[in-house]
Every structure is written in structure tokens, then in C-alpha cells.
Design a protein around this motif. Sequence first.
Motif, PDB file in Angstrom:
ATOM      1  N   ASP A  91       0.821  -1.221   0.000  1.00 37.55           N
ATOM      2  CA  ASP A  91       0.000   0.000   0.000  1.00 37.55           C
ATOM      3  C   ASP A  91       0.852   1.267   0.000  1.00 37.55           C
ATOM      4  N   ASP A  92       2.137   1.129   0.342  1.00 40.38           N
ATOM      5  CA  ASP A  92       3.024   2.293   0.402  1.00 40.38           C
ATOM      6  C   ASP A  92       3.683   2.609  -0.938  1.00 40.38           C
ATOM      7  N   ILE A  93       3.488   1.757  -1.938  1.00 38.63           N
ATOM      8  CA  ILE A  93       4.028   2.054  -3.266  1.00 38.63           C
ATOM      9  C   ILE A  93       3.369   3.337  -3.781  1.00 38.63           C
ATOM     10  N   LEU A  94       4.151   4.213  -4.370  1.00 40.75           N
ATOM     11  CA  LEU A  94       3.639   5.517  -4.791  1.00 40.75           C
ATOM     12  C   LEU A  94       2.561   5.397  -5.865  1.00 40.75           C
ATOM     13  N   ASP A  95       1.643   6.336  -5.843  1.00 40.14           N
ATOM     14  CA  ASP A  95       0.501   6.338  -6.766  1.00 40.14           C
ATOM     15  C   ASP A  95       0.956   6.272  -8.218  1.00 40.14           C
ATOM     16  N   GLY A  96       0.325   5.396  -8.966  1.00 37.59           N
ATOM     17  CA  GLY A  96       0.607   5.267 -10.390  1.00 37.59           C
ATOM     18  C   GLY A  96       1.722   4.305 -10.715  1.00 37.59           C
ATOM     19  N   VAL A  97       2.575   4.014  -9.748  1.00 36.83           N
ATOM     20  CA  VAL A  97       3.732   3.147  -9.996  1.00 36.83           C
ATOM     21  C   VAL A  97       3.320   1.711 -10.314  1.00 36.83           C
ATOM     22  N   PRO A  98       2.422   1.078  -9.536  1.00 37.25           N
ATOM     23  CA  PRO A  98       2.047  -0.313  -9.852  1.00 37.25           C
ATOM     24  C   PRO A  98       1.514  -0.465 -11.270  1.00 37.25           C
ATOM     25  N   GLU A  99       0.648   0.456 -11.695  1.00 34.27           N
ATOM     26  CA  GLU A  99       0.071   0.384 -13.033  1.00 34.27           C
ATOM     27  C   GLU A  99       1.144   0.576 -14.106  1.00 34.27           C
ATOM     28  N   PHE A 100       2.052   1.516 -13.860  1.00 30.58           N
ATOM     29  CA  PHE A 100       3.122   1.784 -14.825  1.00 30.58           C
ATOM     30  C   PHE A 100       4.037   0.576 -14.970  1.00 30.58           C
ATOM     31  N   LEU A 101       4.396  -0.039 -13.853  1.00 30.63           N
ATOM     32  CA  LEU A 101       5.256  -1.219 -13.887  1.00 30.63           C
ATOM     33  C   LEU A 101       4.561  -2.385 -14.588  1.00 30.63           C
ATOM     34  N   GLU A 102       3.288  -2.541 -14.311  1.00 28.12           N
ATOM     35  CA  GLU A 102       2.528  -3.635 -14.932  1.00 28.12           C
ATOM     36  C   GLU A 102       2.492  -3.475 -16.450  1.00 28.12           C
ATOM     37  N   GLN A 103       2.302  -2.247 -16.913  1.00 28.93           N
ATOM     38  CA  GLN A 103       2.262  -2.001 -18.355  1.00 28.93           C
ATOM     39  C   GLN A 103       3.624  -2.257 -19.002  1.00 28.93           C
ATOM     40  N   LEU A 104       4.696  -1.900 -18.309  1.00 33.25           N
ATOM     41  CA  LEU A 104       6.033  -2.188 -18.832  1.00 33.25           C
ATOM     42  C   LEU A 104       6.258  -3.692 -18.928  1.00 33.25           C
ATOM     43  N   GLN A 105       5.780  -4.420 -17.932  1.00 25.67           N
ATOM     44  CA  GLN A 105       5.912  -5.875 -17.969  1.00 25.67           C
ATOM     45  C   GLN A 105       5.119  -6.480 -19.122  1.00 25.67           C
ATOM     46  N   GLU A 106       3.926  -5.941 -19.372  1.00 30.11           N
ATOM     47  CA  GLU A 106       3.112  -6.425 -20.477  1.00 30.11           C
ATOM     48  C   GLU A 106       3.801  -6.191 -21.817  1.00 30.11           C
ATOM     49  N   MET A 107       4.649  -5.152 -21.867  1.00 30.18           N
ATOM     50  CA  MET A 107       5.416  -4.861 -23.075  1.00 30.18           C
ATOM     51  C   MET A 107       6.705  -5.676 -23.120  1.00 30.18           C
ATOM     52  N   GLU A 108       6.911  -6.508 -22.087  1.00 34.08           N
ATOM     53  CA  GLU A 108       8.091  -7.384 -21.979  1.00 34.08           C
ATOM     54  C   GLU A 108       9.391  -6.591 -21.953  1.00 34.08           C
ATOM     55  N   ILE A 109       9.356  -5.450 -21.267  1.00 33.31           N
ATOM     56  CA  ILE A 109      10.559  -4.634 -21.076  1.00 33.31           C
ATOM     57  C   ILE A 109      11.215  -5.046 -19.765  1.00 33.31           C
ATOM     58  N   PRO A 110      12.466  -5.492 -19.773  1.00 29.29           N
ATOM     59  CA  PRO A 110      13.160  -5.887 -18.543  1.00 29.29           C
ATOM     60  C   PRO A 110      13.275  -4.709 -17.577  1.00 29.29           C
ATOM     61  N   LEU A 111      13.061  -4.992 -16.299  1.00 32.12           N
ATOM     62  CA  LEU A 111      13.076  -3.951 -15.282  1.00 32.12           C
ATOM     63  C   LEU A 111      14.118  -4.242 -14.212  1.00 32.12           C
ATOM     64  N   GLY A 112      14.752  -3.183 -13.725  1.00 36.32           N
ATOM     65  CA  GLY A 112      15.752  -3.343 -12.677  1.00 36.32           C
ATOM     66  C   GLY A 112      15.682  -2.216 -11.667  1.00 36.32           C
ATOM     67  N   ILE A 113      16.312  -2.450 -10.524  1.00 39.23           N
ATOM     68  CA  ILE A 113      16.462  -1.433  -9.482  1.00 39.23           C
ATOM     69  C   ILE A 113      17.927  -1.030  -9.418  1.00 39.23           C
ATOM     70  N   GLY A 114      18.182   0.280  -9.368  1.00 37.01           N
ATOM     71  CA  GLY A 114      19.536   0.794  -9.197  1.00 37.01           C
ATOM     72  C   GLY A 114      19.540   1.779  -8.054  1.00 37.01           C
ATOM     73  N   SER A 115      19.906   1.328  -6.866  1.00 40.05           N
ATOM     74  CA  SER A 115      19.772   2.146  -5.661  1.00 40.05           C
ATOM     75  C   SER A 115      21.062   2.184  -4.856  1.00 40.05           C
ATOM     76  N   SER A 116      21.327   3.331  -4.254  1.00 48.05           N
ATOM     77  CA  SER A 116      22.487   3.446  -3.368  1.00 48.05           C
ATOM     78  C   SER A 116      22.238   2.763  -2.030  1.00 48.05           C
ATOM     79  N   SER A 117      20.971   2.540  -1.717  1.00 48.03           N
ATOM     80  CA  SER A 117      20.608   1.961  -0.424  1.00 48.03           C
ATOM     81  C   SER A 117      21.034   0.506  -0.311  1.00 48.03           C
ATOM     82  N   LYS A 118      21.641   0.175   0.812  1.00 47.46           N
ATOM     83  CA  LYS A 118      21.980  -1.218   1.077  1.00 47.46           C
ATOM     84  C   LYS A 118      20.780  -1.994   1.612  1.00 47.46           C
ATOM     85  N   ASN A 119      19.674  -1.283   1.818  1.00 47.62           N
ATOM     86  CA  ASN A 119      18.448  -1.916   2.298  1.00 47.62           C
ATOM     87  C   ASN A 119      17.466  -2.211   1.176  1.00 47.62           C
TER      88      ASN A 119
END
Length: 220
Positions: A91-119
Motif C-alpha cells: 500500500d506504500d508504493i507511490l501512486d501510479g507506480v504499480p500500473e506503470f510497472l505492470e504495463q512495462l511488464q506487459e510490453m516485456e521490457i526488462p526492469l531493474g532497481i539501481g539504488s544506493s541503499s543497502k536496504n
Amino acid sequence: MTKPEACIFDLDGVIVETSDAHFNAWQRLAESLDISFGEEFNEQLKGVSRRKSIEKILALDDRELPEDEIQQLMDKKNGWYQDSIAELTPDDILDGVPEFLEQLQEMEIPLGIGSSSKNAPYIIDYLQLNSTFGVIIDGNKVENTKPDPEVFLKGARALNADPVKTIVFEDAASGVEAANRGGFVSIGVGSEEYLGAADLVIQNFKDLTPEKLFNQISDK
């Protein structure tokens, strides 16, 4: 822009907002050192490693500490931060992000995380997004933090993508600089004032579709 080969997302401030947890932990640490710490200075710590953040805070008071004490401070801050993020849910995922990610997945675009956080792996787990991202490159996997492009270059390599044909989403100026230095298409998420160096700045993901974004990039 045509369909990208991959999309890489920063985590804090892009997928989920944990800035309050970071700010509270950093402020608590600074106060324990009798160093004044406010929200404006906190902006300078976005996308910056824990070690460099400690150094910046100590520099506010022209203070130097031995390595063992610096490590203790980093561990203390991280403990307070981890206590806060353990309460995260999907529920804490920012508004619009789940839908945007889902559409990218439907387009079969590989997704990754690039974060400085060790967590980052813990946060992704709490948000139940493990199946969404093919790779997570975080502070544990790089030697050089943003604005060095290493985190994004490693992400692109793991996703078998050409940086020039890969989109990076960032909410921090240091992250935008890292993406630009790596040759990526940089999308700033937030304020034009802080992220003006990005190829394109969006306020958020509300009502944004991949097609709309690709068209906006092409029009730039």
C-alpha cells in the motif's frame, strides 16, 4: 523514443517514499552529536551513500571522528531506519507506480532497481515486488556511489541492455548525473528545480503510461 531495451528505477522517492524515515534517522543521529540538522540539508543526502552522508553531517561542525566511531554511527542510523521500513507494505508504493510497472511488464521490457541503499532488497521484499524486477543493484554491489554511473551500468549489463537504449528513473540530482554520465536516458521524478539536468522531468507516475512517456522523450 521507441521501446527501450530496459528500464532501471531508483527506489527511494521513485517506487516508494522513505525520505521521512531517512530524515528522522539522520536528524536523530545529528542531534545525538549536538549537530543542527534540517530538511533543507537532508536534500543533499538523497542518493548519497551512508558513509558519505555521515561525512557531510560531520562537516557541518568541522568534526572528524576515528573510523570505528564512524562505523558505529552508520550502524546506529541504519538500525533506526530499518525499524521504520519494516512497517512498509504494498500500500506504500507511490501512486501510479504499480500500473506503470505492470504495463512495462506487459510490453516485456526488462526492469531493474539501481539504488544506493543497502536496504533495497528488504524494501522490495516488504513491497512484494520481487517478481517485478529482474535485477537489484544496490549499495552492497557497487564500489562507487552516485553520481558515479556504476550502479546503472551494472544494472544494464545484468539486463543485457545498451545504456543508450535504457531509461533510468531518478528523484535525486546525483542520480540524474549518474544516469547522464553513463549515457542513459534520464527521467527525473519530482521537481524541475532539482532535476533540471534530466532528459525529461515528470512530477509523478499518476495517469502516466509508457506510451505517453516514450512520446514525451521523442518530443524533447
